[in-house]
Design an enzyme around this catalytic site. Sequence first.
Site, PDB file in Angstrom:
ATOM      1  N   CYS A  87       0.854  -1.181   0.000  1.00 30.56           N
ATOM      2  CA  CYS A  87       0.000   0.000   0.000  1.00 30.56           C
ATOM      3  C   CYS A  87       0.892   1.234   0.000  1.00 30.56           C
ATOM      4  O   CYS A  87       1.584   1.502   0.984  1.00 30.56           O
ATOM      5  CB  CYS A  87      -0.880  -0.013   1.250  1.00 30.56           C
ATOM      6  N   CYS A 145      -0.359   3.472  -6.962  1.00 26.68           N
ATOM      7  CA  CYS A 145      -1.360   2.921  -6.040  1.00 26.68           C
ATOM      8  C   CYS A 145      -1.595   1.500  -6.509  1.00 26.68           C
ATOM      9  O   CYS A 145      -1.824   1.263  -7.702  1.00 26.68           O
ATOM     10  CB  CYS A 145      -2.659   3.729  -6.098  1.00 26.68           C
TER      11      CYS A 145
END
Length: 253
Positions: free
Chosen positions: A69, A178
């Site tokens: 992440c 991302c």
Amino acid sequence: MIGIFDSGSGGLTVLHAIREVLPSADVVYFGDIKNAPYGGKSHEELSKLTVHSLKLLRKRGATNLVSACNSVSASLALSIFDAFDIAPTQMIEMVGPTASYFRGSDARILLCATVATIASGIYQNAFDMLDLQIQTVAIPALAGAIEFGKSPDELRTIIAEAFAPVDFSGVDVLVLGCTHYPLALEIFKEVVPSTIDIFDPALAVAERVEKKFWPQESGMGTTTFLISKESAPFRAFVERLFPNMHYTLEVVE
Ligand code: DGL
């Protein structure tokens, strides 16, 4: 055992790349869907959620960790390593391997990511240290839209709106900063000019995982998914990315 965590489904793209290089590693994956998306949260909130993920994965037996992440990379401070008695060699996150992949390159890079990632400045600093300049574009609603199964048309609108002000004539490579974004790769390809290379950092991270965790992490190839909230889109992404894989899935607190 390798512990991987993300706000939800995005880290599956990283797990997919890791499975290509380490098919026999035992993996426990935590997707914090109850708190997703992470990309609009503050540094303090993200730090707390990071600690929660680390505790959970350690409790489940993970000794080596992958933060899949980007939005929490800025939370992975040395204090966290100390508090959890984790050696920096036992943790791989997204930003370092990505910046290092471009070391020595003269590519003109555009990074797209969540608001939290761009606001943290972590990519800008990492590239700066390597004497590389990057442009950045935040795509605020995209990770959540992917996580909760919005239609391709809705995803296309979000991506097209974010890129509308961008002049692609000064860009060679688009970095998907991302881990959710590669799940919409085909839509990025439709929106972005075909002359632009699209780079998925999962590849650089998987390379680093192999270098650091192999052969220590040779096991039975088991995969355990833990999610903090039941989610049909998460289950669908697992089936899409790992159609023939045996795994267990638990909803946890
Ligand atoms: N997939 C994560 C990232 O790479 C989190 C996205 C989100 O939950 O907003 O930033």
